[in-house]
Design a protein around this motif. Structure first.
Motif, PDB file in Angstrom:
ATOM      1  N   GLY A 232      37.764  61.505   1.317  1.00 58.32           N
ATOM      2  CA  GLY A 232      39.130  61.970   1.146  1.00 58.32           C
ATOM      3  C   GLY A 232      39.547  61.880  -0.304  1.00 58.32           C
ATOM      4  O   GLY A 232      38.762  61.542  -1.197  1.00 58.32           O
ATOM      5  N   GLU A 233      40.816  62.123  -0.526  1.00 57.62           N
ATOM      6  CA  GLU A 233      41.357  62.123  -1.882  1.00 57.62           C
ATOM      7  C   GLU A 233      42.567  61.210  -1.953  1.00 57.62           C
ATOM      8  O   GLU A 233      43.376  61.160  -1.027  1.00 57.62           O
ATOM      9  N   GLY A 234      42.684  60.501  -3.033  1.00 57.82           N
ATOM     10  CA  GLY A 234      43.837  59.664  -3.309  1.00 57.82           C
ATOM     11  C   GLY A 234      44.013  58.565  -2.281  1.00 57.82           C
ATOM     12  O   GLY A 234      43.073  57.893  -1.845  1.00 57.82           O
ATOM     13  N   GLU A 235      45.267  58.395  -1.852  1.00 51.85           N
ATOM     14  CA  GLU A 235      45.586  57.355  -0.888  1.00 51.85           C
ATOM     15  C   GLU A 235      45.061  57.675   0.510  1.00 51.85           C
ATOM     16  O   GLU A 235      44.963  56.788   1.356  1.00 51.85           O
ATOM     17  N   ALA A 236      44.730  58.929   0.752  1.00 52.41           N
ATOM     18  CA  ALA A 236      44.222  59.341   2.061  1.00 52.41           C
ATOM     19  C   ALA A 236      42.732  59.066   2.211  1.00 52.41           C
ATOM     20  O   ALA A 236      42.154  59.390   3.250  1.00 52.41           O
ATOM     21  N   CYS A 237      42.119  58.518   1.187  1.00 53.36           N
ATOM     22  CA  CYS A 237      40.686  58.242   1.258  1.00 53.36           C
ATOM     23  C   CYS A 237      40.417  57.142   2.293  1.00 53.36           C
ATOM     24  O   CYS A 237      41.055  56.080   2.272  1.00 53.36           O
ATOM     25  N   GLU A 238      39.498  57.411   3.177  1.00 51.15           N
ATOM     26  CA  GLU A 238      39.158  56.459   4.243  1.00 51.15           C
ATOM     27  C   GLU A 238      37.732  55.958   4.042  1.00 51.15           C
ATOM     28  O   GLU A 238      36.821  56.727   3.717  1.00 51.15           O
ATOM     29  N   GLY A 239      37.569  54.660   4.279  1.00 53.89           N
ATOM     30  CA  GLY A 239      36.232  54.095   4.188  1.00 53.89           C
ATOM     31  C   GLY A 239      35.372  54.495   5.379  1.00 53.89           C
ATOM     32  O   GLY A 239      35.858  54.592   6.508  1.00 53.89           O
ATOM     33  N   GLU A 252      41.767  47.414  -2.654  1.00 55.07           N
ATOM     34  CA  GLU A 252      40.784  46.972  -3.643  1.00 55.07           C
ATOM     35  C   GLU A 252      39.387  47.453  -3.284  1.00 55.07           C
ATOM     36  O   GLU A 252      38.640  47.934  -4.151  1.00 55.07           O
ATOM     37  N   LEU A 253      39.029  47.351  -2.048  1.00 58.30           N
ATOM     38  CA  LEU A 253      37.697  47.803  -1.619  1.00 58.30           C
ATOM     39  C   LEU A 253      37.611  49.318  -1.692  1.00 58.30           C
ATOM     40  O   LEU A 253      36.575  49.885  -2.084  1.00 58.30           O
ATOM     41  N   ARG A 254      38.668  50.011  -1.349  1.00 62.25           N
ATOM     42  CA  ARG A 254      38.665  51.480  -1.401  1.00 62.25           C
ATOM     43  C   ARG A 254      38.424  51.961  -2.831  1.00 62.25           C
ATOM     44  O   ARG A 254      37.722  52.961  -3.061  1.00 62.25           O
ATOM     45  N   ALA A 255      39.010  51.290  -3.773  1.00 60.18           N
ATOM     46  CA  ALA A 255      38.845  51.718  -5.173  1.00 60.18           C
ATOM     47  C   ALA A 255      37.417  51.522  -5.665  1.00 60.18           C
ATOM     48  O   ALA A 255      36.955  52.253  -6.555  1.00 60.18           O
ATOM     49  N   SER A 256      36.692  50.586  -5.118  1.00 60.11           N
ATOM     50  CA  SER A 256      35.322  50.327  -5.564  1.00 60.11           C
ATOM     51  C   SER A 256      34.278  51.162  -4.853  1.00 60.11           C
ATOM     52  O   SER A 256      33.115  51.161  -5.257  1.00 60.11           O
ATOM     53  N   LEU A 257      34.642  51.875  -3.807  1.00 59.14           N
ATOM     54  CA  LEU A 257      33.678  52.673  -3.050  1.00 59.14           C
ATOM     55  C   LEU A 257      33.455  54.032  -3.729  1.00 59.14           C
ATOM     56  O   LEU A 257      34.371  54.600  -4.348  1.00 59.14           O
ATOM     57  N   PRO A 258      32.234  54.596  -3.582  1.00 61.21           N
ATOM     58  CA  PRO A 258      31.991  55.949  -4.109  1.00 61.21           C
ATOM     59  C   PRO A 258      32.850  56.968  -3.380  1.00 61.21           C
ATOM     60  O   PRO A 258      32.960  56.922  -2.139  1.00 61.21           O
ATOM     61  N   LYS A 259      33.468  57.905  -4.144  1.00 61.24           N
ATOM     62  CA  LYS A 259      34.320  58.944  -3.550  1.00 61.24           C
ATOM     63  C   LYS A 259      33.453  60.139  -3.196  1.00 61.24           C
ATOM     64  O   LYS A 259      32.684  60.649  -4.017  1.00 61.24           O
ATOM     65  N   VAL A 260      33.562  60.562  -1.948  1.00 62.25           N
ATOM     66  CA  VAL A 260      32.759  61.663  -1.436  1.00 62.25           C
ATOM     67  C   VAL A 260      33.529  62.960  -1.636  1.00 62.25           C
ATOM     68  O   VAL A 260      34.694  63.076  -1.216  1.00 62.25           O
ATOM     69  N   SER A 261      32.837  63.952  -2.222  1.00 59.13           N
ATOM     70  CA  SER A 261      33.440  65.273  -2.439  1.00 59.13           C
ATOM     71  C   SER A 261      32.581  66.301  -1.720  1.00 59.13           C
ATOM     72  O   SER A 261      31.385  66.457  -2.025  1.00 59.13           O
ATOM     73  N   MET A 262      33.187  66.993  -0.751  1.00 56.02           N
ATOM     74  CA  MET A 262      32.458  67.995   0.026  1.00 56.02           C
ATOM     75  C   MET A 262      33.453  68.828   0.810  1.00 56.02           C
ATOM     76  O   MET A 262      34.636  68.464   0.927  1.00 56.02           O
ATOM     77  N   ASP A 263      32.974  69.896   1.363  1.00 60.26           N
ATOM     78  CA  ASP A 263      33.813  70.775   2.176  1.00 60.26           C
ATOM     79  C   ASP A 263      33.789  70.244   3.613  1.00 60.26           C
ATOM     80  O   ASP A 263      32.822  70.440   4.349  1.00 60.26           O
ATOM     81  N   GLN A 292      30.418  56.245  -8.946  1.00 56.80           N
ATOM     82  CA  GLN A 292      31.855  56.503  -8.829  1.00 56.80           C
ATOM     83  C   GLN A 292      32.159  57.656  -7.882  1.00 56.80           C
ATOM     84  O   GLN A 292      33.220  57.658  -7.247  1.00 56.80           O
ATOM     85  N   ALA A 293      31.266  58.631  -7.809  1.00 59.55           N
ATOM     86  CA  ALA A 293      31.483  59.784  -6.934  1.00 59.55           C
ATOM     87  C   ALA A 293      30.139  60.274  -6.437  1.00 59.55           C
ATOM     88  O   ALA A 293      29.096  60.094  -7.089  1.00 59.55           O
ATOM     89  N   ALA A 294      30.197  60.909  -5.258  1.00 56.79           N
ATOM     90  CA  ALA A 294      29.003  61.491  -4.656  1.00 56.79           C
ATOM     91  C   ALA A 294      29.390  62.822  -4.066  1.00 56.79           C
ATOM     92  O   ALA A 294      30.446  62.973  -3.445  1.00 56.79           O
ATOM     93  N   SER A 295      28.508  63.803  -4.263  1.00 51.72           N
ATOM     94  CA  SER A 295      28.823  65.148  -3.778  1.00 51.72           C
ATOM     95  C   SER A 295      27.565  65.776  -3.200  1.00 51.72           C
ATOM     96  O   SER A 295      26.434  65.385  -3.515  1.00 51.72           O
ATOM     97  N   ILE A 296      27.768  66.789  -2.348  1.00 53.09           N
ATOM     98  CA  ILE A 296      26.681  67.553  -1.761  1.00 53.09           C
ATOM     99  C   ILE A 296      27.127  69.006  -1.716  1.00 53.09           C
ATOM    100  O   ILE A 296      28.246  69.316  -1.282  1.00 53.09           O
ATOM    101  N   ASN A 297      26.308  69.895  -2.191  1.00 50.25           N
ATOM    102  CA  ASN A 297      26.662  71.315  -2.211  1.00 50.25           C
ATOM    103  C   ASN A 297      26.238  71.962  -0.900  1.00 50.25           C
ATOM    104  O   ASN A 297      25.556  71.346  -0.074  1.00 50.25           O
ATOM    105  N   PRO A 298      26.636  73.207  -0.659  1.00 54.59           N
ATOM    106  CA  PRO A 298      26.280  73.863   0.608  1.00 54.59           C
ATOM    107  C   PRO A 298      24.786  73.945   0.858  1.00 54.59           C
ATOM    108  O   PRO A 298      24.359  73.993   2.031  1.00 54.59           O
ATOM    109  N   SER A 299      23.960  73.941  -0.168  1.00 55.12           N
ATOM    110  CA  SER A 299      22.521  73.995   0.032  1.00 55.12           C
ATOM    111  C   SER A 299      21.920  72.640   0.354  1.00 55.12           C
ATOM    112  O   SER A 299      20.722  72.534   0.625  1.00 55.12           O
TER     113      SER A 299
END
Length: 348
Positions: A232-239, A252-263, A292-299
């Motif tokens: 998720g994004e911002g405050e809506a990010c869920e572990g 505090e734990l949410r801020a230290s987790l990798p943020k997932v970016s995907m569709d 800090q962040a992790a992403s996966i593209n459509p492929s």
């Protein structure tokens, strides 16, 4: 002067013959032997016996009637009656045997034998029935004592909770309330499976084991899930855990987790999210802390962003081999670490 007395001569008493005459030929001092009937003194002769018996003894009162056995000429039945009276006097008469009572030597009629056997079977049946009733009563008492009384019930001081939760995401109060509901329940009636299912419904719990200990205890051992990313994004990010289970995490734990970016609206969102979480979970703990962040593209190509570098992971395959290689590559300064092909890593 008086003349001396002639010497005393001892002579035997004159014997009487059968006619009562004295035998003159009997020598002095020794009576002549005659047949037994002639040796009797004059007083023992039959004609003198009756007179002697009837003559009363001095200073003795005559009996009114002599016993029948002592009277001369008494019949034989008087002696028999006397012996009978003596036997009766020694052995008192026994009471007569009841007509319905049989001696051991008397044969029983067939009906009596049948009745005796019937009574014996009835008595044996009653004994077995009494023993069975006693055993059932004893068993019922034991069952009530163990399963329904409070003698062996769980007490609050004997409830033990053990949680393995490095991220501190499990709510202890919620788990304790489930265990507290068992207080006062007999320990043998505790269903560990039901309690385990209630605790396992908590999302932050990965595994749980509940064991009851006789006579008053219960122990729960819990292993918590480990959050690996924040979706998720911002405050809506869920572990989320490695199996994509959503977790309640603190700020505090949410801020230290990798943020997932995907569709997240794509058709393959769930599959791609699981691939991305598998790759993140394979990273060593010190490397994951730098992501800090992790992403996966459509492929399906995965990329991790570090504080000052980028890791090109490729597809979610051979994750364990890639994790070992990236641990070594990060010891070398670079801006890009490419482990898409584990056998030919590239840094630049």
């Amino acid at each position: 002067m008086r003349p001396p007395k002639p010497p005393r001569r001892t002579t035997a008493s004159p014997r009487l013959t059968g006619e009562g005459e004295v035998r003159p030929d009997a020598p002095l001092g020794k009576p002549a032997r005659e047949p037994a009937s002639r040796d009797l003194p004059a007083r023992d002769l039959p004609e003198n016996r009756a007179a002697r018996v009837s003559r009363p003894v001095r200073d003795q009162k005559p009996e009114s009637t002599p016993p029948a056995s002592d009277t001369p000429g008494a019949p034989a039945r008087a002696s028999v009656a006397k012996r009978r009276r003596e036997r009766v006097r020694k052995d008192p008469p026994r009471p007569p045997v009841a007509p319905n009572r049989k001696k051991s030597s008397d044969p029983y009629p067939l009906s009596d034998r049948i009745e005796i056997r019937r009574k014996a079977r009835r008595r044996a049946l009653l004994i077995r029935l009494g023993v069975a009733c006693g055993a059932v009563a004893a068993l019922a008492s034991v069952v009530w004592l163990l399963f329904f009384s409070t003698v062996f019930a769980i007490t609050a001081e004997n409830i033990t909770l053990s949680i393995s939760d490095p991220a501190d995401i499990v709510d202890d109060t919620q788990v304790a309330s489930i265990l507290a509901a068992t207080e006062g329940t007999p320990v043998l009636r505790i269903r560990a499976g039901d309690i385990e299912s209630q605790i396992a419904d908590i999302p932050e719990v990965e595994s749980v084991t509940v064991e009851s200990s006789f006579p008053h205890g219960i122990t729960a051992t819990i292993v918590a899930r480990e959050p690996v990313a924040c979706v998720g994004e911002g405050e809506a990010c869920e572990g989320v855990a490695a199996d994509a289970t959503r977790l309640r995490v603190g700020d505090e734990l949410r801020a230290s987790l990798p943020k997932v970016s995907m569709d997240l609206d794509s058709e393959r969102a769930a599959e791609q999210l699981q691939d991305l979480l598998d790759a993140i979970a394979a990273l060593p703990q010190d490397v994951r802390a730098r992501v800090q962040a992790a992403s996966i593209n459509p492929s399906g190509l995965i990329e991790f962003s570090l504080d000052s570098a980028t890791i090109k992971w490729g597809t979610s395959t051979e994750n364990e081999a890639k994790a070992r290689i990236i641990t070594v590559l990060l010891t070398q300064p670079a801006t890009t670490y490419d482990v898409t092909v584990p056998g030919a890593p590239v840094t630049y």
